[in-house]
Design a protein around this motif. Sequence first.
Motif, short mmCIF file in Angstrom:
data_model
loop_
_atom_site.label_atom_id
_atom_site.label_comp_id
_atom_site.label_asym_id
_atom_site.label_seq_id
_atom_site.Cartn_x
_atom_site.Cartn_y
_atom_site.Cartn_z
N GLY A 2 -4.58 -2.17 3.54
CA GLY A 2 -4.76 -0.91 2.83
C GLY A 2 -5.35 0.16 3.72
O GLY A 2 -4.90 1.31 3.72
N VAL A 42 -6.62 1.28 -2.55
CA VAL A 42 -5.89 0.27 -1.78
C VAL A 42 -6.84 -0.87 -1.40
O VAL A 42 -6.57 -1.62 -0.47
N PRO A 47 0.82 -1.22 0.00
CA PRO A 47 0.00 0.00 0.00
C PRO A 47 0.85 1.26 0.00
O PRO A 47 0.45 2.29 -0.56
#
Length: 441
Positions: free
Chosen positions: A211, A204, A30
């Motif tokens: 994320g 994400v 991420p």
Amino acid sequence: MIDAPSETAAATDALASAHAPAATDTAETPQDRLTRAKEASRATARLTSDEKAHALEAIAQALEANAALIIAANALDIERGRESGIGEGLIDRLRLDEKRVAALASAVRDVAGLADPVGRVVGGHRMPNGVTLQQVRVPFGVVGAIYEARPNVTVDIAALALRSGNASVLRGGSAARESNTVLVRVMRDALEGAGVTPEAIQTVDDFGRDGAKALMRGRGFVDVLVPRGSASLIETVVTESIVPVIETGAGNVHIVLDESAPDGWAREIVVNAKVQRPSVCNAVETVLVLRQAAPRLVPMIASALESEGVAIHGDDIVAGMVAGVIPATEEDWATEYLSLDIAIKVVDTLDDALAHIRRYSTGHTESIVTTDTRNAERFLAEVDSAVVMVNASTRFTDGGEFGFGAEVGISTQKLHTRGPMGLTELTSTKWLARGAGQTRA
């Protein structure tokens, strides 16, 4: 809707293609997405107003052109949601059909047509030594969002972020995974076609909870984070984030009916506020009726609500006036139903109504129906919510209705903004000082 078999097949093939890895989607963590968003934010900050409007028009056209693809992806989310039993309220928020996709495109165009806040002079003056000061609006940089089962938010936030010169990083949750994947791809492709870096819109989602954690821990990369969803999601983001958060609260919304409330206004406002779209945060959840008005208003309001399929949770007085009322408990007064349920309570005075609101309100929206000017002005002055209304449906608390084109969310906090958040709320300010060799003594 996709009716023709050939169109369905084409949408399915395109959907499979949309999930194929893109050349830019090579990040293994991420953090890589956050880094690319931060770099992209420097490019979006330099875009002219016309360039941003052109990019948004490209997004609107792409949404329309890919409606079948978007709806096909959304159908998968709907099917999975029903199988997992997420509830009709969330299913309604999740659903995208032709009308809603068209509305998304229209909202993007509305945002493109709004005045660009970037560069707007907020204030300024000339110092005694001759240095001129200007305070101007500037983009935040990277706007992050964590939200649930709301694919429209994917488009709204990306559009508002771009128009205000920001990049966006989105975490839309597993319930809308297929829809959001396609929406992000469509918007990124549109940006690239318009000559704007597609890295300005990131997701994400494919990293799951990692994320979301990266967004909450993205200090130095995420300039502001906006959560939208359940009270538990918002609480988690607020308490676990180390980046600035604008809290968008749950909507335990109230309407007060006083002795002077006209029958028609009371009935139409309450029914609209509950029934027009019960699954959203500005739908009314509790109606407080002053005792002197109760015999006149409660049976009428209850009948109108029940004819629309609303289940009424009421106190003992309400139960004595209306058959079949569900006995209200302490939990009902604190509940955001997000469904065709409503709580009704009879209170002795306006003081009691205000005390009830202070205790149970989430600070979102409250309204009073009255023709008593003193009661109206007192209500406006004393109720401490983001939006306070007189003689209007709480459903008007909305960025689009307020003229913002779309909204990032409805802030229930007092810093940095409060109420529906539009373009201006996605900017900060900086001071520009222009001198001619001055030094401080």
